[in-house]
Design a protein around this motif. Structure first.
Motif, PDB file in Angstrom:
ATOM      1  N   ALA A  86      58.637  31.155  31.891  1.00 37.70           N
ATOM      2  CA  ALA A  86      58.701  30.483  33.247  1.00 37.70           C
ATOM      3  C   ALA A  86      59.960  29.907  33.559  1.00 37.70           C
ATOM      4  CB  ALA A  86      57.889  29.486  33.572  1.00 37.70           C
ATOM      5  N   ASP A  99      57.901  36.889  44.771  1.00 34.46           N
ATOM      6  CA  ASP A  99      57.686  35.717  43.711  1.00 34.46           C
ATOM      7  C   ASP A  99      56.159  35.057  43.949  1.00 34.46           C
ATOM      8  OD1 ASP A  99      58.319  33.565  42.071  1.00 34.46           O
ATOM      9  OD2 ASP A  99      58.694  32.505  43.774  1.00 34.46           O
ATOM     10  N   LEU A 114      52.634  31.092  36.146  1.00 32.86           N
ATOM     11  CA  LEU A 114      53.470  32.494  36.431  1.00 32.86           C
ATOM     12  C   LEU A 114      53.059  33.333  35.186  1.00 32.86           C
ATOM     13  CD1 LEU A 114      57.169  31.363  37.202  1.00 32.86           C
ATOM     14  CD2 LEU A 114      55.647  32.829  38.628  1.00 32.86           C
ATOM     15  N   TYR A 170      62.505  32.998  33.965  1.00 30.63           N
ATOM     16  CA  TYR A 170      62.128  33.523  35.086  1.00 30.63           C
ATOM     17  C   TYR A 170      63.089  32.836  36.404  1.00 30.63           C
ATOM     18  CZ  TYR A 170      59.475  34.911  39.454  1.00 30.63           C
ATOM     19  OH  TYR A 170      58.950  35.411  40.469  1.00 30.63           O
ATOM     20  N   ARG A 171      63.088  31.307  36.393  1.00 27.93           N
ATOM     21  CA  ARG A 171      63.446  30.681  37.641  1.00 27.93           C
ATOM     22  C   ARG A 171      64.808  30.413  37.476  1.00 27.93           C
ATOM     23  NH1 ARG A 171      60.679  25.517  38.744  1.00 27.93           N
ATOM     24  NH2 ARG A 171      60.555  25.138  36.272  1.00 27.93           N
ATOM     25  N   TYR A 200      60.468  38.451  35.528  1.00 23.02           N
ATOM     26  CA  TYR A 200      61.138  38.512  36.744  1.00 23.02           C
ATOM     27  C   TYR A 200      61.446  39.990  37.293  1.00 23.02           C
ATOM     28  CZ  TYR A 200      65.362  38.671  39.603  1.00 23.02           C
ATOM     29  OH  TYR A 200      66.064  38.949  40.777  1.00 23.02           O
ATOM     30  N   PRO A 237      54.767  26.715  38.612  1.00 22.29           N
ATOM     31  CA  PRO A 237      55.603  27.641  37.694  1.00 22.29           C
ATOM     32  C   PRO A 237      54.922  28.022  36.497  1.00 22.29           C
ATOM     33  CG  PRO A 237      56.993  25.955  38.634  1.00 22.29           C
ATOM     34  CD  PRO A 237      55.708  25.709  39.005  1.00 22.29           C
ATOM     35  N   TYR A 262      49.450  34.490  35.231  1.00 19.58           N
ATOM     36  CA  TYR A 262      49.045  35.402  36.362  1.00 19.58           C
ATOM     37  C   TYR A 262      49.743  36.883  36.098  1.00 19.58           C
ATOM     38  CZ  TYR A 262      49.286  37.161  41.240  1.00 19.58           C
ATOM     39  OH  TYR A 262      49.297  37.808  42.350  1.00 19.58           O
ATOM     40  N   TRP A 305      55.351  32.369  43.037  1.00 24.73           N
ATOM     41  CA  TRP A 305      55.615  30.928  43.101  1.00 24.73           C
ATOM     42  C   TRP A 305      55.914  30.462  44.476  1.00 24.73           C
ATOM     43  CZ3 TRP A 305      60.261  27.800  41.944  1.00 24.73           C
ATOM     44  CH2 TRP A 305      60.008  26.366  41.908  1.00 24.73           C
TER      45      TRP A 305
END
Length: 619
Positions: free
Chosen positions: A72, A305, A318, A75-76, A298, A315, A321, A307
């Protein structure tokens, strides 16, 4: 959010993890029932080999925080997390060559015994109390965070998974002791790796190959790894991760009871060092898997997205999911990933419970009741495992008040682990530091690290330093999309823009350096320790590396410590300045015990052996 429930095969795979883990505890409880001593229970009789210990070390600290939190983060914020490769290498090098030899050769069971040998009992008790607080808080995060994330995404019962984790860990810790923990960790490490590889293979195939994943990640600025900005307020840069990460993880590895307890359970010092270096390979593998999982995630969600669109609420949800979407038509595989996440949780919680039981027994129970029988000692150790199992499970409730899984976990380690690292560094590296300097330094480090961490919790860092990379919701269902904007900050004191905005990875460095600086100053102000009163076994003469050309300057830097006595002089002449003589005597002072035969140096194997360690009691 639509919750995708488990199917029968998912529950079967997940349940198998708990059954096998419990079975290992039962196996060692039956096999080792005739060796019912606290030494056998808490440190495996000091006869473990490096293989399972290396896997256990990796599994213990690559918890569900890594499985769920690191992807996560990538990803962010991008793949800069991969720079932890450098931090991990320095951490293992310093641990194996600086801290481990001192702990191993002194024959201790609790790392905090060292503090009494080097300073006195108050320093030991203060450090033990801080360690217990740190471990209980961290374990609460490790138990609660994955349970919440999985509950929100898969419908897996929140408190059912929390209590199942606590019960199973407590069960096999209490029954099988350290050997059960180590071998269960080894099994869980395999499960974690298989779970990650399954996600990597299927995720790459779904994205059209690894090349597409990297290309899409580069287009989304996720591969801008090396940011050499020296601003300490930036959340993740090359310097915050490589320098701050080294301090943080050195507090976790170098002086942490859970790590050192596994290392000193090895049958020789060579096995202990091998366990650490092979563990480094495991850390690198798991880190690479977690980072690539974040990039694949990503690539999958680049146009919608979940989130910022409101499909998930945090987050840390993520990864679960993503897995439920990725394996929607493959029954059993979501269960494998959940088993992967909970393997990390089980291994970390089990290690924490065992370490807490060990330090409590060695530092408090044995010092108050030095003449306990082996049978009673073993039962008390098991009772402590049960007690801390209940406490750690209960602490999961408090973890709901913390934010990001990774940041919360590393912040806790930084707040407590940094000052502890500073305290042990004072003892091992600075012979002139006295007990007043050690205690004052520890208090200073704790105040500084808690001040900055609690301040950051009350006044979060400016969004310019912590806001994620761009995330798109262009192809989301319009009705689900909620615009994500930086929070408006109310009036803030000036200190909130500087001191409280410090990157969370520097908390450990603040505590460590503050502790060491205060310790040195206080020691000189109150009359420094005389080197001749300190056993050479307790000091690591690192100055030998820098003054190898002059015996005069080496001796001067020893501050009066007799490193050149006995067999150590022979080792100095041979260039092996790290090895200590087998005939050194270490006075423990716990009750009325003394160590009369420190772990011996075998000149044939050029190695230290734990079998030489024995204690007698003076009447």
């Amino acid at each position: 959010m639509e919750v995708k429930n488990f199917e029968v095969w998912d529950y079967v795979v997940f349940a198998a993890l708990f059954v096998i883990s419990s079975g290992i505890g039962v196996f060692f409880a039956i096999r080792e029932r005739k060796k019912a001593t606290s030494r056998e229970f808490l440190v495996g009789g000091r006869q473990m080999t490096f293989g399972p210990v290396a896997l256990s070390l990796t599994a213990s600290f690559m918890s569900a925080v890594t499985v769920l939190g690191t992807p996560a983060e990538v990803y962010r914020f991008g793949a800069s997390f991969i720079i932890f490769f450098i931090a991990y290498a320095f951490v293992i090098l310093f641990t194996s060559e600086l801290f481990l030899p001192v702990f191993y050769r002194s024959g201790i069971t609790s790392t905090y015994e060292y503090l009494q040998l080097r300073f006195n009992k108050p320093v030991r008790y203060a450090a033990t109390a801080i360690y217990i607080l740190q471990t209980i808080l961290y374990t609460g995060v490790v138990v609660y965070a994955p349970a919440l994330a999985l509950n929100q995404v898969t419908g897996f019962d929140l408190w059912g998974s929390v209590f199942a984790t606590g019960i199973v860990c407590t069960f096999y810790c209490t029954l099988g002791g350290l050997k059960a923990v180590v071998w269960t960790d080894a099994f869980q490490m395999v499960v974690m790796t298989v779970g990650f590889l399954t996600v990597l293979i299927q995720g790459s195939a779904d994205a059209g190959g690894l090349h597409n994943v990297l290309e899409q990640s580069a287009n989304g600025s996720r591969l801008n790894i090396f940011d050499f900005d020296v601003d300490p307020l930036r959340r993740h840069t090359f310097w915050t991760i490589s320098v701050g990460g080294t301090f943080t993880w050195l507090g976790i590895y170098g002086v942490n009871q859970s790590t050192i307890q596994r290392c000193i359970s090895c049958k020789t010092e060579k096995h202990a060092k091998l366990a650490l270096y092979f563990n480094l390979l495991g850390l690198w593998v798991i880190l690479a898997c977690a980072v690539f999982s974040g990039l694949i995630m990503y690539s999958h969600f680049k146009d919608c997205d979940p989130w910022t669109s409101g499909i998930i609420s945090a987050p840390d949800q993520l990864m679960p999911y993503f897995v439920m979407e990725l394996f929607a038509t493959m029954p059993g595989l979501p269960g494998l990933f959940v088993a992967c996440a909970f393997s990390g949780t089980l291994s970390t919680v089990a290690a924490s419970i065992n370490a807490l039981a060990t330090v409590t027994f060695e530092d408090f129970v044995k010092s108050c009741f030095p003449h306990l029988s082996d049978k009673l000692s073993t039962w008390i150790s098991k009772g402590l495992c049960l007690l801390f199992g209940i406490i750690c499970t209960s602490m999961a409730v408090a973890a709901s008040l913390l934010g990001s899984v990774v940041q919360a976990a590393l912040s806790i380690h930084g707040m407590c682990g940094g000052p502890m690292l500073g305290l042990f560094s004072l003892g091992i590296l600075f012979p002139f530091v006295n007990w007043k300097g050690a205690l004052g330094g520890l208090l200073t480090g704790i105040i500084l690290s808690f001040w900055v961490a609690i301040g950051a919790l009350i006044y979060p860092a400016p969004t310019s330093k912590t806001w994620p990379l761009p995330l798109s919701t262009d192809q989301c269902v319009p009705s689900n999309v909620t615009e994500s904007v930086p929070p408006l900050l109310s009036s803030r004191p000036a200190i909130a823009e500087t001191w409280y905005a410090l990157s969370y990875l520097y908390y450990s460095a603040v505590g460590c350096l503050g502790c060491m600086a205060a310790g040195v100053i206080i020691s000189f102000a109150t009359g420094h320790q005389k080197g001749k009163d300190i056993q050479p076994l307790l000091i690591r003469p690192v100055c030998n590396l820098f003054c190898f050309w002059s015996k005069k300057y080496k001796t001067l830097c020893w501050c009066g410590v007799q490193h050149d006595s006995g067999t150590e002089q022979e080792n100095l002449e041979n260039g092996s300045t790290w090895k200590q003589g087998a005939d050194s005597v270490l006075r423990n002072g716990l009750g009325r015990e003394s160590v009369v035969h420190v772990p011996g140096y075998d000149p044939k194997d050029k190695n230290y052996d734990n079998m030489a360690f024995e204690k007698i009691t003076h009447f």
